[in-house]
Design a protein around this motif. Structure first.
Motif, PDB file in Angstrom:
ATOM      1  N   ILE A 184       0.841  -1.208   0.000  1.00 13.54           N
ATOM      2  CA  ILE A 184       0.000   0.000   0.000  1.00 13.54           C
ATOM      3  C   ILE A 184       0.876   1.259   0.000  1.00 13.54           C
ATOM      4  O   ILE A 184       0.622   2.216  -0.729  1.00 13.54           O
ATOM      5  N   LYS A 185       1.939   1.219   0.829  1.00 17.82           N
ATOM      6  CA  LYS A 185       2.867   2.377   0.886  1.00 17.82           C
ATOM      7  C   LYS A 185       3.470   2.635  -0.492  1.00 17.82           C
ATOM      8  O   LYS A 185       3.594   3.776  -0.936  1.00 17.82           O
ATOM      9  N   GLU A 186       3.863   1.551  -1.146  1.00 15.50           N
ATOM     10  CA  GLU A 186       4.503   1.687  -2.458  1.00 15.50           C
ATOM     11  C   GLU A 186       3.501   2.216  -3.498  1.00 15.50           C
ATOM     12  O   GLU A 186       3.825   3.091  -4.303  1.00 15.50           O
ATOM     13  N   PHE A 187       2.258   1.753  -3.445  1.00 19.30           N
ATOM     14  CA  PHE A 187       1.233   2.269  -4.364  1.00 19.30           C
ATOM     15  C   PHE A 187       1.069   3.780  -4.167  1.00 19.30           C
ATOM     16  O   PHE A 187       0.946   4.539  -5.113  1.00 19.30           O
ATOM     17  N   ASN A 188       1.083   4.204  -2.924  1.00 20.50           N
ATOM     18  CA  ASN A 188       0.889   5.625  -2.634  1.00 20.50           C
ATOM     19  C   ASN A 188       2.055   6.463  -3.174  1.00 20.50           C
ATOM     20  O   ASN A 188       1.855   7.553  -3.719  1.00 20.50           O
ATOM     21  N   ARG A 189       3.273   5.910  -3.058  1.00 19.42           N
ATOM     22  CA  ARG A 189       4.456   6.609  -3.587  1.00 19.42           C
ATOM     23  C   ARG A 189       4.314   6.785  -5.104  1.00 19.42           C
ATOM     24  O   ARG A 189       4.563   7.847  -5.658  1.00 19.42           O
ATOM     25  N   ARG A 190       3.830   5.738  -5.761  1.00 20.93           N
ATOM     26  CA  ARG A 190       3.660   5.790  -7.226  1.00 20.93           C
ATOM     27  C   ARG A 190       2.549   6.768  -7.603  1.00 20.93           C
ATOM     28  O   ARG A 190       2.638   7.490  -8.590  1.00 20.93           O
ATOM     29  N   ARG A 191       1.502   6.755  -6.799  1.00 19.16           N
ATOM     30  CA  ARG A 191       0.356   7.653  -7.064  1.00 19.16           C
ATOM     31  C   ARG A 191       0.823   9.108  -7.066  1.00 19.16           C
ATOM     32  O   ARG A 191       0.483   9.896  -7.953  1.00 19.16           O
ATOM     33  N   LYS A 192       1.655   9.441  -6.063  1.00 18.03           N
ATOM     34  CA  LYS A 192       2.140  10.827  -5.961  1.00 18.03           C
ATOM     35  C   LYS A 192       2.981  11.190  -7.178  1.00 18.03           C
ATOM     36  O   LYS A 192       2.918  12.311  -7.681  1.00 18.03           O
ATOM     37  N   LEU A 193       3.777  10.228  -7.640  1.00 14.19           N
ATOM     38  CA  LEU A 193       4.607  10.462  -8.827  1.00 14.19           C
ATOM     39  C   LEU A 193       3.718  10.750 -10.041  1.00 14.19           C
ATOM     40  O   LEU A 193       3.936  11.718 -10.776  1.00 14.19           O
ATOM     41  N   VAL A 194       2.689   9.916 -10.232  1.00  6.02           N
ATOM     42  CA  VAL A 194       1.797  10.094 -11.391  1.00  6.02           C
ATOM     43  C   VAL A 194       1.117  11.462 -11.301  1.00  6.02           C
ATOM     44  O   VAL A 194       1.068  12.214 -12.289  1.00  6.02           O
ATOM     45  N   LEU A 195       0.636  11.813 -10.122  1.00 10.35           N
ATOM     46  CA  LEU A 195      -0.084  13.089  -9.984  1.00 10.35           C
ATOM     47  C   LEU A 195       0.825  14.281 -10.273  1.00 10.35           C
ATOM     48  O   LEU A 195       0.396  15.276 -10.861  1.00 10.35           O
ATOM     49  N   LYS A 196       2.097  14.154  -9.854  1.00 10.54           N
ATOM     50  CA  LYS A 196       3.052  15.241 -10.109  1.00 10.54           C
ATOM     51  C   LYS A 196       3.177  15.476 -11.626  1.00 10.54           C
ATOM     52  O   LYS A 196       3.076  16.610 -12.096  1.00 10.54           O
ATOM     53  N   TYR A 197       3.344  14.388 -12.361  1.00 14.52           N
ATOM     54  CA  TYR A 197       3.492  14.512 -13.821  1.00 14.52           C
ATOM     55  C   TYR A 197       2.199  14.984 -14.481  1.00 14.52           C
ATOM     56  O   TYR A 197       2.220  15.821 -15.375  1.00 14.52           O
ATOM     57  N   VAL A 198       1.074  14.415 -14.053  1.00 15.63           N
ATOM     58  CA  VAL A 198      -0.213  14.766 -14.675  1.00 15.63           C
ATOM     59  C   VAL A 198      -0.477  16.271 -14.521  1.00 15.63           C
ATOM     60  O   VAL A 198      -0.930  16.938 -15.454  1.00 15.63           O
ATOM     61  N   LYS A 199      -0.129  16.796 -13.341  1.00 16.54           N
ATOM     62  CA  LYS A 199      -0.296  18.248 -13.119  1.00 16.54           C
ATOM     63  C   LYS A 199       0.619  19.024 -14.063  1.00 16.54           C
ATOM     64  O   LYS A 199       0.225  20.027 -14.661  1.00 16.54           O
ATOM     65  N   TYR A 200       1.851  18.535 -14.205  1.00 23.06           N
ATOM     66  CA  TYR A 200       2.805  19.181 -15.112  1.00 23.06           C
ATOM     67  C   TYR A 200       2.286  19.172 -16.556  1.00 23.06           C
ATOM     68  O   TYR A 200       2.425  20.146 -17.294  1.00 23.06           O
TER      69      TYR A 200
END
Ligand code: PLP
Length: 370
Positions: free
Chosen positions: A278-294
């Motif tokens: 779950i922790k790892e999924f959350n880390r990946r989620r934050k990465l995706v959101l950072k790029y999507v916002k960019y």
């Protein structure tokens, strides 16, 4: 000649994308952000228990309801977590939640019955409903839209929280509305537990005696057990007796080794592994959101499951196929989930952090080069 029923059945768009990706993969490194399946292996203790059961000769059919030990464990989970009035007779173990969903719908849908589903939602819902002679009615999950969508033919609503493809959770007011005005609530909770922020409800919290609820869940997502084909349905005894008849006729019983293996899902050591996942999924989620916002793409509030559904401001299907052919990154076009997904794509972060990063960098390049 195929039956009219089957002709009506649509293929799964994500599978079409996957097969193109697999063709390209013979010559290129393809980054898979389309598939909705955890990249993690099933926790060790679960695998070992499955092997042990085979070695000990548990290779026969089980009771069609499923083994009592597993139904007891599931019953205790819902009793302890949600204070539900539930016992093993309210539960039937199925071949994945997919079969559970099909059984749930089959047990209540008559010709012409309408079932409300979210726009966008998991593509199987509309296919299953149509296959059974019912009518899927797409709507937004706001009280206002639900009020408009309800008719005297409305038999049920399917609530999927956390949701595929949105990665969001459904608000309390939607459950409250559904329980007040709709005869049956089919609650697909297959992503339950994969929540990174905020609260996710279970339908059972709104209906402790299971009068209107048909809850479908399983082990595929939270326990990374997709290939084991094991899920379950929880409902009142009348519905479960109906589902039991379907199970006896169509499937006999869920895979035996998977039922024994799933017993280990409730152990402390498994919990540790799951929490790391779950922790790892959350880390990946934050990465995706950072790029999507960019990228300047729009998202709502993806706080659960492992999907980000984003409005990219142009046709999602065209974008996804072009991206795959030019940059070898596979995404799922949003349109397959409902008309609201036309200008959307779904990014699945059920892949390694490194692969996701590489995929997102390639998308950035693709956008920069246009
Ligand atoms: N429900 C939803 C919303 C899903 O996304 C999936 C699989 O992707 C399923 C049900 C089926 O899961 P399984 O049959 O593996 O339990």
């Amino acid at each position: 000649m195929l039956s009219k029923r089957l002709l009506n059945f649509e293929s799964f768009e994500v599978m079409d994308i996957l097969s193109l990706a697999q063709k390209l993969e013979k010559e290129h490194k393809v980054i898979h952000l389309e598939i909705g399946e955890p990249d993690f292996n099933t926790p060790k203790s679960i695998v070992e228990e499955g092997i042990k059961s085979l070695k000990e000769g548990f290779t026969h059919y089980t009771d069609s309801r499923g083994i009592l030990e597993l139904r007891e464990k599931i019953s205790n989970l819902y009793k302890n977590k949600y204070k539900a009035d539930i016992n093993p007779d309210n539960i039937i173990i199925t071949g994945g939640s997919s079969l559970g969903l099909f059984f749930a719908l089959s047990s209540i849908i008559d010709e012409g019955d309408e079932v409300l589903i979210q726009n966008p939602s998991y593509p199987c819902y509309k296919n299953f409903i149509k296959f059974l002679g019912g009518k899927p009615v797409f709507c937004d999950f706001t009280v206002e839209s639900l009020e408009k969508a309800i008719s005297n033919k409305t038999k049920a609503i399917i609530i999927n929280s956390p949701s595929n493809p949105l990665g969001e959770v459904v608000d309390k007011e939607i459950y409250e509305f559904a329980y007040e005005y709709i005869p049956y609530i089919i609650s697909d909770e297959i992503y339950n537990g994969l929540v990174y922020e905020g609260k996710c409800y279970s339908a059972i919290e709104f209906d402790e005696n299971l009068e209107k609820t048909i809850l479908v869940n399983g082990f595929s997502k939270l326990y990374a057990m997709t290939g084991w084909r094991i899920g379950y349905v929880i409902s009142n005894k009348k519905i479960i007796e109906g589902v039991l008849k379907l199970q006896q006729n169509l499937f006999i019983s869920a895979p035996t080794m998977s039922q024994y293996a799933a017993l280990k899902a409730f152990e402390k050591e498994t919990e540790k592994e799951i929490n790391n996942m779950i922790k790892e999924f959350n880390r990946r989620r934050k990465l995706v959101l950072k790029y999507v916002k960019y990228f300047g793409w729009k998202v709502n509030n993806p706080i659960a499951a492992y999907y980000v559904f984003s409005n990219i401001g142009e046709d999602g299907r065209e974008f996804a196929y072009k991206l795959l052919k030019e940059k070898y990154v596979a995404l799922t076009p949003g349109i397959g989930f409902g008309s609201k997904g036309k200008n959307c794509i779904r990014i699945s972060y059920a892949n390694s952090y490194e692969n996701i990063k590489e995929g997102l960098k390639r998308i950035r390049e693709f956008l920069d080069e246009r």
